[in-house]
Design a protein around this motif. Structure first.
Motif, PDB file in Angstrom:
ATOM      1  N   THR A 127       0.851  -1.183   0.000  1.00 31.60           N
ATOM      2  CA  THR A 127       0.000   0.000   0.000  1.00 31.60           C
ATOM      3  C   THR A 127       0.886   1.231   0.000  1.00 31.60           C
ATOM      4  O   THR A 127       2.004   1.206   0.541  1.00 31.60           O
ATOM      5  CB  THR A 127      -0.932   0.028   1.231  1.00 31.60           C
ATOM      6  OG1 THR A 127      -1.687   1.246   1.216  1.00 31.60           O
ATOM      7  CG2 THR A 127      -0.144  -0.034   2.538  1.00 31.60           C
ATOM      8  N   THR A 128       0.412   2.296  -0.602  1.00 27.56           N
ATOM      9  CA  THR A 128       1.184   3.542  -0.641  1.00 27.56           C
ATOM     10  C   THR A 128       0.865   4.434   0.558  1.00 27.56           C
ATOM     11  O   THR A 128       1.400   5.536   0.662  1.00 27.56           O
ATOM     12  CB  THR A 128       0.871   4.310  -1.944  1.00 27.56           C
ATOM     13  OG1 THR A 128      -0.546   4.527  -2.035  1.00 27.56           O
ATOM     14  CG2 THR A 128       1.348   3.540  -3.152  1.00 27.56           C
ATOM     15  N   GLU A 129       0.004   3.958   1.441  1.00 23.95           N
ATOM     16  CA  GLU A 129      -0.405   4.755   2.606  1.00 23.95           C
ATOM     17  C   GLU A 129       0.474   4.411   3.801  1.00 23.95           C
ATOM     18  O   GLU A 129       0.174   3.492   4.559  1.00 23.95           O
ATOM     19  CB  GLU A 129      -1.885   4.512   2.898  1.00 23.95           C
ATOM     20  CG  GLU A 129      -2.779   4.970   1.753  1.00 23.95           C
ATOM     21  CD  GLU A 129      -4.215   4.516   1.918  1.00 23.95           C
ATOM     22  OE1 GLU A 129      -4.486   3.708   2.835  1.00 23.95           O
ATOM     23  OE2 GLU A 129      -5.060   4.967   1.135  1.00 23.95           O
ATOM     24  N   TYR A 130       1.569   5.122   3.949  1.00 19.84           N
ATOM     25  CA  TYR A 130       2.497   4.898   5.043  1.00 19.84           C
ATOM     26  C   TYR A 130       2.915   6.259   5.607  1.00 19.84           C
ATOM     27  O   TYR A 130       2.652   7.311   5.014  1.00 19.84           O
ATOM     28  CB  TYR A 130       3.725   4.122   4.567  1.00 19.84           C
ATOM     29  CG  TYR A 130       4.580   4.882   3.575  1.00 19.84           C
ATOM     30  CD1 TYR A 130       5.681   5.628   3.994  1.00 19.84           C
ATOM     31  CD2 TYR A 130       4.275   4.877   2.211  1.00 19.84           C
ATOM     32  CE1 TYR A 130       6.454   6.356   3.089  1.00 19.84           C
ATOM     33  CE2 TYR A 130       5.041   5.593   1.298  1.00 19.84           C
ATOM     34  CZ  TYR A 130       6.117   6.338   1.735  1.00 19.84           C
ATOM     35  OH  TYR A 130       6.864   7.056   0.846  1.00 19.84           O
ATOM     36  N   ILE A 131       3.588   6.252   6.756  1.00 17.01           N
ATOM     37  CA  ILE A 131       4.064   7.492   7.373  1.00 17.01           C
ATOM     38  C   ILE A 131       5.519   7.713   6.984  1.00 17.01           C
ATOM     39  O   ILE A 131       6.407   6.951   7.370  1.00 17.01           O
ATOM     40  CB  ILE A 131       3.948   7.438   8.906  1.00 17.01           C
ATOM     41  CG1 ILE A 131       2.489   7.248   9.333  1.00 17.01           C
ATOM     42  CG2 ILE A 131       4.508   8.725   9.516  1.00 17.01           C
ATOM     43  CD1 ILE A 131       1.591   8.408   9.038  1.00 17.01           C
ATOM     44  N   GLY A 132       5.751   8.755   6.185  1.00 16.29           N
ATOM     45  CA  GLY A 132       7.103   9.152   5.816  1.00 16.29           C
ATOM     46  C   GLY A 132       7.416  10.509   6.418  1.00 16.29           C
ATOM     47  O   GLY A 132       6.742  11.502   6.111  1.00 16.29           O
ATOM     48  N   ASP A 186      15.272   0.669  -6.887  1.00 18.20           N
ATOM     49  CA  ASP A 186      16.732   0.515  -6.957  1.00 18.20           C
ATOM     50  C   ASP A 186      17.472   1.688  -6.338  1.00 18.20           C
ATOM     51  O   ASP A 186      18.636   1.570  -5.951  1.00 18.20           O
ATOM     52  CB  ASP A 186      17.172   0.343  -8.410  1.00 18.20           C
ATOM     53  CG  ASP A 186      16.691  -0.972  -9.001  1.00 18.20           C
ATOM     54  OD1 ASP A 186      16.376  -1.889  -8.208  1.00 18.20           O
ATOM     55  OD2 ASP A 186      16.606  -1.081 -10.243  1.00 18.20           O
ATOM     56  N   GLN A 187      16.825   2.847  -6.231  1.00 19.67           N
ATOM     57  CA  GLN A 187      17.447   4.027  -5.637  1.00 19.67           C
ATOM     58  C   GLN A 187      17.104   4.177  -4.153  1.00 19.67           C
ATOM     59  O   GLN A 187      17.347   5.224  -3.550  1.00 19.67           O
ATOM     60  CB  GLN A 187      17.012   5.306  -6.375  1.00 19.67           C
ATOM     61  CG  GLN A 187      17.581   5.459  -7.784  1.00 19.67           C
ATOM     62  CD  GLN A 187      16.897   4.528  -8.767  1.00 19.67           C
ATOM     63  OE1 GLN A 187      15.669   4.421  -8.780  1.00 19.67           O
ATOM     64  NE2 GLN A 187      17.691   3.856  -9.595  1.00 19.67           N
ATOM     65  N   ASP A 188      16.517   3.147  -3.574  1.00 11.98           N
ATOM     66  CA  ASP A 188      16.100   3.144  -2.167  1.00 11.98           C
ATOM     67  C   ASP A 188      14.986   4.153  -1.875  1.00 11.98           C
ATOM     68  O   ASP A 188      14.792   4.550  -0.726  1.00 11.98           O
ATOM     69  CB  ASP A 188      17.284   3.406  -1.228  1.00 11.98           C
ATOM     70  CG  ASP A 188      17.841   2.111  -0.640  1.00 11.98           C
ATOM     71  OD1 ASP A 188      17.287   1.040  -0.956  1.00 11.98           O
ATOM     72  OD2 ASP A 188      18.808   2.180   0.134  1.00 11.98           O
ATOM     73  N   GLN A 189      14.252   4.542  -2.894  1.00 11.48           N
ATOM     74  CA  GLN A 189      13.092   5.410  -2.676  1.00 11.48           C
ATOM     75  C   GLN A 189      11.902   4.539  -2.254  1.00 11.48           C
ATOM     76  O   GLN A 189      11.666   3.473  -2.829  1.00 11.48           O
ATOM     77  CB  GLN A 189      12.748   6.186  -3.944  1.00 11.48           C
ATOM     78  CG  GLN A 189      13.816   7.204  -4.334  1.00 11.48           C
ATOM     79  CD  GLN A 189      13.531   7.816  -5.698  1.00 11.48           C
ATOM     80  OE1 GLN A 189      13.248   7.087  -6.656  1.00 11.48           O
ATOM     81  NE2 GLN A 189      13.619   9.129  -5.780  1.00 11.48           N
ATOM     82  N   VAL A 190      11.174   5.019  -1.262  1.00  9.59           N
ATOM     83  CA  VAL A 190      10.058   4.236  -0.730  1.00  9.59           C
ATOM     84  C   VAL A 190       8.891   4.262  -1.716  1.00  9.59           C
ATOM     85  O   VAL A 190       8.395   5.321  -2.090  1.00  9.59           O
ATOM     86  CB  VAL A 190       9.596   4.776   0.638  1.00  9.59           C
ATOM     87  CG1 VAL A 190       8.469   3.898   1.199  1.00  9.59           C
ATOM     88  CG2 VAL A 190      10.758   4.824   1.620  1.00  9.59           C
ATOM     89  N   LEU A 191       8.449   3.077  -2.107  1.00 14.52           N
ATOM     90  CA  LEU A 191       7.282   2.954  -2.992  1.00 14.52           C
ATOM     91  C   LEU A 191       6.016   2.680  -2.193  1.00 14.52           C
ATOM     92  O   LEU A 191       4.907   3.040  -2.607  1.00 14.52           O
ATOM     93  CB  LEU A 191       7.501   1.812  -3.981  1.00 14.52           C
ATOM     94  CG  LEU A 191       8.737   1.929  -4.874  1.00 14.52           C
ATOM     95  CD1 LEU A 191       8.892   0.672  -5.718  1.00 14.52           C
ATOM     96  CD2 LEU A 191       8.636   3.161  -5.760  1.00 14.52           C
ATOM     97  N   GLY A 192       6.176   2.058  -1.041  1.00 17.07           N
ATOM     98  CA  GLY A 192       5.039   1.718  -0.207  1.00 17.07           C
ATOM     99  C   GLY A 192       5.485   0.778   0.892  1.00 17.07           C
ATOM    100  O   GLY A 192       6.681   0.574   1.107  1.00 17.07           O
TER     101      GLY A 192
END
Length: 433
Positions: free
Chosen positions: A293-298, A389-395
């Motif tokens: 899910t894309t609903e996370y706390i960043g 691959d760039q360690d960006q959070v997708l979900g």
């Protein structure tokens, strides 16, 4: 408070098809049904249908008494003085008898075998009120005239204040009360009720639920039932519901619908919500991406603990879980993670960069479900971040998303509780509480 006196109690089956006698001793018809208006907590009987082919009603005020011979009127019958069935009235037998209803107290669907009525007196006026419905086998035997065979078995009643007919033919007062009672039901109970209904009943019942109830109940259902529910709604309501659902659940539903239907609903959704769902729909079914899910706390890495708590208050209502808080930079690259507990007990001015754990368990969106389950099980996690691959959070993938993959036959709440307990015993991988 008015003094209410019960003059007599009887069942619909005991009156059905009984002859009706006027004051002159003439038989003017038989009791085919009773008209009812839901004016108060107890529905009031307003009239008697005395002929199948004549829609007119005998006003209930004309009834003097009833006995084994039938109903006795207190006046000479005059067809010109009968009354019609009004828009806010309905026939008790036609509407309830042998029909399925919802027992709001027991959170179940039951069948009405008989109807209990009372003759009451209040303020020098007499009324006939619907008291309860009989859902037991004794009610069925009563209608067959062989109740004596089951006298040792107790009646099984549901009070009129706890019944919700599946056919929408009630007053606005009754609908308001039913909606209030439905709000008190657990979403899992509502989902179970819907599972028991047929196609038409489900459509009617959905109209009784507000959007949040519908979303919560859908989350408790199997995917095929979710798809059926969305398909039954008009497109505007369906798109509104999908907007408010977790993006991963909406993506699962839309993936099963036809491409044309799915695209139309996505078009009606808010652009940001639709974009999140489209991103999730691109992943193959057996991959981690299809579970996330894309609903996370960043939280930005430069925040202090106090600032992060204020940001958490703003973001939490939309998040899937707040057990883990992910620390990101301007490019949404994952820098670290901390637990909610660690944030709350930290000194207000402590930077997140000093609180976060940099050794992070994370996965690619392209690993299979088995690998996801293995990682969550190995580290006792409640959620795991998915990165590119760039360690960006997708979900993120929460433990709930893999429950059915791990143990499909065990209740969700039971598995969730056991994993939380296990998590507390095995705080590992930079996710300690």
């Amino acid at each position: 408070m008015s003094d209410v006196k019960v003059l007599g109690e009887f069942f619909f089956s005991q009156l059905s098809n009984k002859p009706i006698w006027d004051v002159q001793g003439r038989c003017i018809g038989r009791l085919h049904d009773l008209a009812m208006r839901w004016d108060n907590l107890s529905p009031l009987v307003t009239g008697i249908r005395y002929a199948k082919k004549i829609p007119a009603l005998i006003p209930i005020q004309w009834v003097e008494s009833w006995d084994a011979e039938g109903l006795h009127l207190n006046t000479t019958f005059d067809q010109q003085q009968t009354c019609p069935l009004h828009d806010d009235e309905t026939f008790i037998g036609k509407w309830l008898l042998d029909k399925q209803i919802i027992d709001l107290e027991g959170s179940r669907i039951v069948r009405v075998n008989d109807i209990s009525l009372s003759w009451v007196s209040r303020d020098n006026h007499q009324f006939v009120v619907l008291v309860a419905v009989d859902i037991g086998v004794r009610g069925l035997f009563r209608r067959l005239g062989i109740e004596f065979l089951l006298k040792s078995i107790r009646n099984n009643f549901v009070g009129c204040q706890y019944i919700k007919p599946l056919e929408n033919r009630t007053s606005s007062l009754q609908l308001t009360r039913e909606k209030e009672q439905l709000r008190q039901l657990h979403p899992a109970d509502i989902a179970d009720l819907i599972e028991e209904m047929d196609y038409k009943q489900r459509a009617n019942f959905l109209e009784s639920l507000d959007s949040q109830q519908t979303i919560d109940a859908l989350s408790e259902m199997e995917l095929d039932t979710q798809v059926e529910m969305i398909s039954q709604m008009d497109e505007e309501r369906a798109s509104d519901i999908l907007e408010e659902m977790p993006a991963d659940e909406a993506a699962d539903i839309l993936s099963v619908l036809s491409a044309e239907k799915s695209e139309e609903l996505l078009r009606l959704m808010e652009s940001d919500d639709a974009e999140d769902v489209r991103e999730l729909m691109q992943y193959e079914e057996e991959t981690a991406g299809s579970l996330m899910t894309t609903e996370y706390i960043g939280l930005p890495v430069w925040l202090t603990a106090d600032q992060a708590i204020n940001e958490l208050r703003r973001l939490a209502p939309e998040a899937e879980t707040i057990y883990y808080l992910y620390v990101i930079d301007e490019q949404e690259t994952l820098e670290g993670v901390l637990s909610l507990r660690e944030l709350i007990i930290a000194a207000p001015h402590t930077p997140l960069s000093e609180l976060m754990h940099t050794k992070i368990v994370k996965i690619s969106p392209f690993v299979d479900h088995e690998k996801v389950a293995e990682i969550i099980h190995k580290y006792g996690l409640l959620a795991v971040p998915v990165v590119n691959d760039q360690d960006q959070v997708l979900g993120i993938i929460t433990v709930d998303d893999v429950l059915e993959l791990l143990m499909p036959d065990r209740p969700r709440a039971e598995i969730h509780s056991s994993l939380i307990a296990r998590r507390r015993l095995r705080a590992k991988g930079g996710h300690s509480e």
